[in-house]
Design a protein around this motif. Structure first.
Motif, PDB file in Angstrom:
ATOM      1  N   ARG A 123      59.171  44.158  35.763  1.00  0.00           N
ATOM      2  CA  ARG A 123      60.351  43.388  34.527  1.00  0.00           C
ATOM      3  C   ARG A 123      60.183  42.173  34.318  1.00  0.00           C
ATOM      4  O   ARG A 123      58.674  41.532  34.363  1.00  0.00           O
ATOM      5  N   VAL A 124      60.462  42.200  32.668  1.00  0.00           N
ATOM      6  CA  VAL A 124      59.749  41.302  31.865  1.00  0.00           C
ATOM      7  C   VAL A 124      59.532  39.831  32.984  1.00  0.00           C
ATOM      8  O   VAL A 124      60.986  39.578  33.520  1.00  0.00           O
ATOM      9  N   GLY A 125      58.423  39.578  32.883  1.00  0.00           N
ATOM     10  CA  GLY A 125      59.200  37.453  33.593  1.00  0.00           C
ATOM     11  C   GLY A 125      58.945  37.965  34.928  1.00  0.00           C
ATOM     12  O   GLY A 125      58.011  37.025  36.074  1.00  0.00           O
ATOM     13  N   ASP A 126      57.603  39.519  35.253  1.00  0.00           N
ATOM     14  CA  ASP A 126      57.100  39.094  36.717  1.00  0.00           C
ATOM     15  C   ASP A 126      55.776  38.703  35.954  1.00  0.00           C
ATOM     16  O   ASP A 126      55.350  38.807  35.509  1.00  0.00           O
ATOM     17  N   LEU A 127      54.937  38.280  37.868  1.00  0.00           N
ATOM     18  CA  LEU A 127      53.486  37.472  37.529  1.00  0.00           C
ATOM     19  C   LEU A 127      52.819  39.182  37.986  1.00  0.00           C
ATOM     20  O   LEU A 127      53.156  39.339  38.823  1.00  0.00           O
ATOM     21  N   VAL A 128      51.736  38.571  36.993  1.00  0.00           N
ATOM     22  CA  VAL A 128      50.539  39.617  37.603  1.00  0.00           C
ATOM     23  C   VAL A 128      49.135  39.374  37.772  1.00  0.00           C
ATOM     24  O   VAL A 128      48.610  38.560  37.103  1.00  0.00           O
ATOM     25  N   PHE A 129      48.433  39.122  38.393  1.00  0.00           N
ATOM     26  CA  PHE A 129      47.226  38.990  39.270  1.00  0.00           C
ATOM     27  C   PHE A 129      46.287  39.978  38.697  1.00  0.00           C
ATOM     28  O   PHE A 129      46.444  41.352  39.080  1.00  0.00           O
ATOM     29  N   PHE A 130      44.939  39.381  38.615  1.00  0.00           N
ATOM     30  CA  PHE A 130      43.498  39.736  38.520  1.00  0.00           C
ATOM     31  C   PHE A 130      42.334  38.836  39.439  1.00  0.00           C
ATOM     32  O   PHE A 130      42.537  38.093  39.670  1.00  0.00           O
ATOM     33  N   ASN A 131      41.273  39.565  39.516  1.00  0.00           N
ATOM     34  CA  ASN A 131      40.391  38.998  40.242  1.00  0.00           C
ATOM     35  C   ASN A 131      39.571  38.837  39.254  1.00  0.00           C
ATOM     36  O   ASN A 131      38.327  40.336  39.157  1.00  0.00           O
ATOM     37  N   THR A 132      38.918  37.880  38.531  1.00  0.00           N
ATOM     38  CA  THR A 132      38.165  37.880  37.423  1.00  0.00           C
ATOM     39  C   THR A 132      37.001  36.391  38.092  1.00  0.00           C
ATOM     40  O   THR A 132      35.693  37.222  37.208  1.00  0.00           O
ATOM     41  N   LEU A 133      36.876  36.418  39.266  1.00  0.00           N
ATOM     42  CA  LEU A 133      35.641  35.395  39.550  1.00  0.00           C
ATOM     43  C   LEU A 133      34.766  36.109  41.008  1.00  0.00           C
ATOM     44  O   LEU A 133      34.611  34.857  41.547  1.00  0.00           O
ATOM     45  N   GLY A 134      35.505  36.939  41.305  1.00  0.00           N
ATOM     46  CA  GLY A 134      35.381  38.072  42.482  1.00  0.00           C
ATOM     47  C   GLY A 134      35.546  36.950  43.536  1.00  0.00           C
ATOM     48  O   GLY A 134      35.335  36.412  44.913  1.00  0.00           O
ATOM     49  N   LYS A 135      36.321  36.928  43.665  1.00  0.00           N
ATOM     50  CA  LYS A 135      38.169  36.153  44.331  1.00  0.00           C
ATOM     51  C   LYS A 135      39.652  36.733  44.112  1.00  0.00           C
ATOM     52  O   LYS A 135      39.418  36.760  42.810  1.00  0.00           O
ATOM     53  N   PRO A 136      39.836  37.048  44.886  1.00  0.00           N
ATOM     54  CA  PRO A 136      41.267  36.834  45.078  1.00  0.00           C
ATOM     55  C   PRO A 136      41.779  36.625  44.236  1.00  0.00           C
ATOM     56  O   PRO A 136      41.961  35.210  44.954  1.00  0.00           O
TER      57      PRO A 136
END
Length: 181
Positions: A123-136
């Motif tokens: 839903r709008v306002g939920d958080l999305v996460f990425f591994n952009t630096l080689g760490k979770p």
């Protein structure tokens, strides 16, 4: 000196005094405000429309705060819009002001506080996460609907909107989490 010369000199002096007073007053006037720095980079990628975004309750407030921060400069460690924001600083700032939820200034710590959810339940306002630096959980953003999220991507950039299916982010996507019930 004659009386006529004295009057002419007096009139000339009064003219100079008036001119000098006007000049001094003009110098005291405040300068016009400096023009706002034009965005050097677009807040959303070409082809990303923000039309039609909708949300309810706390999600609406989070959406409004998120959109109000577009084009704010990225600053590593930044926690307020005046100085600049990084990804977790942006999320913490938005949640504090829009939902009165205090969050740490660290993407991995925020991830540990949030509950994982399936992408189909975002839903709008939920958080999305990425591994952009080689760490979770090294990068994060706020989901705003329609497959889009707001984030503070990196140095020399601004807060902007990107799509989750963008090839860069899709390859690094770790999932969605929520702080909502």
């Amino acid at each position: 000196m004659t009386k006529r010369t004295t009057l002419a000199q007096l009139a000339s002096r009064q003219g100079l005094v008036l001119w000098a007073t006007a000049l001094a007053l003009a110098g005291c006037a405040s300068a016009p405000p400096a023009p706002k720095k034009p965005a050097t980079k677009p807040a959303s990628r070409p082809g990303i429309s923000l039309a039609g975004l909708q949300a309810e309750g706390a999600g609406r407030e989070i959406l409004m705060y998120s959109l109000s921060l577009l084009d704010i400069d990225y600053k590593f460690g930044g926690s307020n819009p005046e100085a600049g924001l990084d990804c977790s600083g942006m999320v913490a700032y938005i949640y504090q002001n829009a939902a009165k939820v205090k969050l740490p200034h660290n993407a991995a710590q925020i991830a540990s506080l949030a509950r994982p959810i399936d992408n189909s339940r975002m839903r709008v306002g939920d958080l999305v996460f990425f591994n952009t630096l080689g760490k979770p959980f090294s990068h994060m953003g706020i989901y705003i609907g329609d497959g889009k999220f707001v984030h503070a991507p990196r140095s020399n950039s601004v807060i902007r909107v990107d799509r989750l299916d963008n090839s860069y982010f899709a390859a690094r996507y770790e999932g969605a989490r929520t702080l909502f019930d």
